[in-house]
Motif scaffolding. Structure first.
Motif, mmCIF file in Angstrom:
data_model
loop_
_atom_site.group_PDB
_atom_site.id
_atom_site.type_symbol
_atom_site.label_atom_id
_atom_site.label_comp_id
_atom_site.label_asym_id
_atom_site.label_seq_id
_atom_site.Cartn_x
_atom_site.Cartn_y
_atom_site.Cartn_z
ATOM 1 N N ASP A 179 0.672 -1.180 -0.253
ATOM 2 C CA ASP A 179 -0.141 -0.028 -0.427
ATOM 3 C C ASP A 179 0.851 1.009 0.313
ATOM 4 O O ASP A 179 1.860 1.306 0.651
ATOM 5 N N PRO A 180 0.971 2.059 -1.352
ATOM 6 C CA PRO A 180 1.622 3.116 -1.682
ATOM 7 C C PRO A 180 1.396 4.134 0.276
ATOM 8 O O PRO A 180 2.678 4.805 0.673
ATOM 9 N N LYS A 181 0.890 4.303 0.879
ATOM 10 C CA LYS A 181 0.293 4.947 2.680
ATOM 11 C C LYS A 181 1.095 4.167 3.378
ATOM 12 O O LYS A 181 1.551 4.508 4.604
ATOM 13 N N LEU A 182 2.235 2.750 2.885
ATOM 14 C CA LEU A 182 2.764 2.112 3.996
ATOM 15 C C LEU A 182 4.233 2.227 3.240
ATOM 16 O O LEU A 182 5.004 1.988 3.896
ATOM 17 N N ALA A 183 4.497 3.361 2.381
ATOM 18 C CA ALA A 183 5.915 2.764 2.290
ATOM 19 C C ALA A 183 7.144 3.889 2.791
ATOM 20 O O ALA A 183 6.773 4.763 3.861
ATOM 21 N N GLU A 184 8.119 2.679 2.952
ATOM 22 C CA GLU A 184 8.688 3.845 3.539
ATOM 23 C C GLU A 184 9.627 3.887 3.382
ATOM 24 O O GLU A 184 10.614 3.094 2.052
ATOM 25 N N ALA A 185 10.936 4.671 3.858
ATOM 26 C CA ALA A 185 12.656 4.988 2.903
ATOM 27 C C ALA A 185 13.317 3.813 3.233
ATOM 28 O O ALA A 185 13.681 4.320 1.730
ATOM 29 N N GLU A 186 13.361 2.904 3.694
ATOM 30 C CA GLU A 186 13.861 1.798 3.377
ATOM 31 C C GLU A 186 13.807 0.519 2.314
ATOM 32 O O GLU A 186 14.609 0.146 1.807
ATOM 33 N N ASP A 187 12.095 0.899 1.908
ATOM 34 C CA ASP A 187 12.119 0.091 0.329
ATOM 35 C C ASP A 187 12.507 0.490 -1.129
ATOM 36 O O ASP A 187 12.749 0.270 -1.553
ATOM 37 N N TYR A 188 13.373 2.269 -0.918
ATOM 38 C CA TYR A 188 14.142 2.606 -2.194
ATOM 39 C C TYR A 188 15.754 2.817 -1.440
ATOM 40 O O TYR A 188 16.014 3.435 -1.758
ATOM 41 N N LEU A 189 15.907 2.107 -0.014
ATOM 42 C CA LEU A 189 17.524 2.300 0.112
ATOM 43 C C LEU A 189 18.106 1.103 -0.571
ATOM 44 O O LEU A 189 17.895 -0.218 0.461
ATOM 45 N N PHE A 190 19.369 1.253 -0.671
ATOM 46 C CA PHE A 190 20.564 -0.215 -0.034
ATOM 47 C C PHE A 190 21.657 0.470 0.406
ATOM 48 O O PHE A 190 21.829 1.087 -0.893
ATOM 49 N N SER A 191 22.159 -0.430 0.956
ATOM 50 C CA SER A 191 23.708 0.890 1.337
ATOM 51 C C SER A 191 25.473 -1.012 1.047
ATOM 52 O O SER A 191 24.398 -2.185 1.278
ATOM 53 N N GLY A 192 26.416 -0.080 0.984
ATOM 54 C CA GLY A 192 26.943 -0.631 0.702
ATOM 55 C C GLY A 192 27.979 -0.842 -0.081
ATOM 56 O O GLY A 192 28.982 -2.120 -0.144
ATOM 57 N N LEU A 193 27.372 -0.594 -0.923
ATOM 58 C CA LEU A 193 27.957 -0.853 -2.091
ATOM 59 C C LEU A 193 29.486 -0.661 -2.327
ATOM 60 O O LEU A 193 30.120 -0.309 -3.579
ATOM 61 N N ASN A 194 30.098 0.860 -2.066
ATOM 62 C CA ASN A 194 31.563 1.001 -1.447
ATOM 63 C C ASN A 194 32.295 -0.207 -0.608
ATOM 64 O O ASN A 194 33.631 0.355 -1.203
ATOM 65 N N MET A 195 31.939 -0.724 -0.462
ATOM 66 C CA MET A 195 32.049 -2.148 0.349
ATOM 67 C C MET A 195 33.041 -3.078 -0.944
ATOM 68 O O MET A 195 31.848 -3.914 -1.419
ATOM 69 N N PRO A 196 34.118 -3.361 -1.059
ATOM 70 C CA PRO A 196 34.844 -4.435 -1.867
ATOM 71 C C PRO A 196 34.174 -6.077 -1.370
ATOM 72 O O PRO A 196 34.029 -6.709 -0.399
ATOM 73 N N PRO A 242 9.701 0.493 -11.638
ATOM 74 C CA PRO A 242 10.525 1.478 -12.284
ATOM 75 C C PRO A 242 11.353 0.767 -13.618
ATOM 76 O O PRO A 242 11.933 1.675 -14.432
ATOM 77 N N GLY A 243 11.640 -0.578 -13.833
ATOM 78 C CA GLY A 243 12.465 -1.453 -14.848
ATOM 79 C C GLY A 243 13.869 -0.585 -14.823
ATOM 80 O O GLY A 243 15.250 -1.153 -15.819
ATOM 81 N N ILE A 244 14.788 -0.849 -14.072
ATOM 82 C CA ILE A 244 16.207 -0.119 -13.852
ATOM 83 C C ILE A 244 16.155 -1.176 -12.877
ATOM 84 O O ILE A 244 16.027 -1.906 -11.357
ATOM 85 N N SER A 245 18.080 -1.904 -12.242
ATOM 86 C CA SER A 245 18.648 -2.322 -11.877
ATOM 87 C C SER A 245 19.800 -2.169 -11.519
ATOM 88 O O SER A 245 20.347 -1.748 -12.563
ATOM 89 N N LEU A 246 20.949 -2.522 -10.987
ATOM 90 C CA LEU A 246 22.760 -1.883 -10.338
ATOM 91 C C LEU A 246 22.948 -3.821 -9.822
ATOM 92 O O LEU A 246 22.213 -4.512 -8.970
ATOM 93 N N ALA A 247 24.049 -3.349 -10.272
ATOM 94 C CA ALA A 247 25.330 -5.105 -9.796
ATOM 95 C C ALA A 247 26.634 -3.921 -9.599
ATOM 96 O O ALA A 247 27.183 -2.747 -10.568
ATOM 97 N N ARG A 248 27.285 -4.236 -8.190
ATOM 98 C CA ARG A 248 29.089 -4.154 -8.739
ATOM 99 C C ARG A 248 29.111 -5.121 -8.693
ATOM 100 O O ARG A 248 29.076 -6.618 -8.252
ATOM 101 N N ILE A 249 30.586 -5.130 -9.641
ATOM 102 C CA ILE A 249 31.505 -6.255 -10.175
ATOM 103 C C ILE A 249 33.158 -6.286 -9.202
ATOM 104 O O ILE A 249 33.424 -5.630 -9.684
#
Length: 219
Positions: A51-68, A93-100
């Motif tokens: 439910d959009p009313k229940l959306a939280e910032a954590e649903d749109y956050l990922f941390s740690g890509l700075n770490m090898p 949204p139709g996008i994603s990301l990866a660190r290699i």
């Protein structure tokens, strides 16, 4: 520009725009954070939506890509995906990301993304990359990339990245799908479950059956 030419130009732009938008439909809603609880959600675009009313910032956050990541295994590479499984807010949204991450001589082996084109940018190191076209000649297109270089791997085509430098390498990849999928060719061929009959692989790769069974056992 004459009036007639203006009309023609506008018509051509309108036609081009109609073709462009026809292949990329609008989202059914502005955002749709994925949720696993089907009893408290709306099913949109293949996944359940919070439910959009229940959306939280954590649903749109990922941390740690700075770490090898560790690259100590046999291939010497590690992919850290950031897809809808990691960020629920990536749903629709139709996008994603990866660190290699690559150790020296590390390889991200030949693979495909069946649902996404990939754009790769090198942050550190020197990578030899390439893909194979789908025409009858299977043309191999390759390039050596240095930091800040960008390379495209078209959707569905077999491609690879190989660290040819003497130091670690890091690259980031953007993908045009929330869930691009990955088919790693060696794994798919030699580690499928149940395994492919060695007779099939021996004939396909012009190898002896003993070689095929030996490779299968290594996987």
């Amino acid at each position: 520009m004459e009036g007639g030419q203006i009309v023609v130009a506008i018509s051509q732009l309108a036609l081009a725009f109609s073709f462009a938008t026809a292949s990329d439909p609008n989202h059914l809603q502005d955002f749709c954070g994925a949720i696993n609880d089907a009893h408290n959600s709306v099913f949109v675009n293949g996944r359940s939506c919070n439910d959009p009313k229940l959306a939280e910032a954590e649903d749109y956050l990922f941390s740690g890509l700075n770490m090898p990541e560790k690259t100590s295994h046999q291939l010497g590479s590690k992919v850290t995906p950031v897809i809808v499984e990691q960020i629920p807010g990536l749903n629709t949204p139709g996008i994603s990301l990866a660190r290699i991450d690559f150790a020296p001589n590390g390889l991200n082996p030949p693979h495909t993304h069946p649902r996404a084109t990939e754009i790769l940018v090198v942050l550190e190191g020197t990578l030899y990359v390439g893909f194979v076209t789908s025409d009858l000649d299977n043309h191999h297109i390759s390039k050596v990339l240095n930091p800040a270089d960008v390379f495209i791997f078209p959707i569905g085509l077999i491609h690879f990245q190989f660290n040819i430098g003497n130091t670690n390498a890091v690259a980031f990849a953007g993908l045009s799908s929330q869930n691009p999928g990955v088919i790693t060719i060696p794994n798919a061929v030699f580690r499928s479950k149940p395994p492919i009959n060695p007779d099939v692989l021996a004939k396909a790769f012009l190898l002896d059956n003993s070689v095929v069974t030996d490779v299968q056992s290594r996987f």
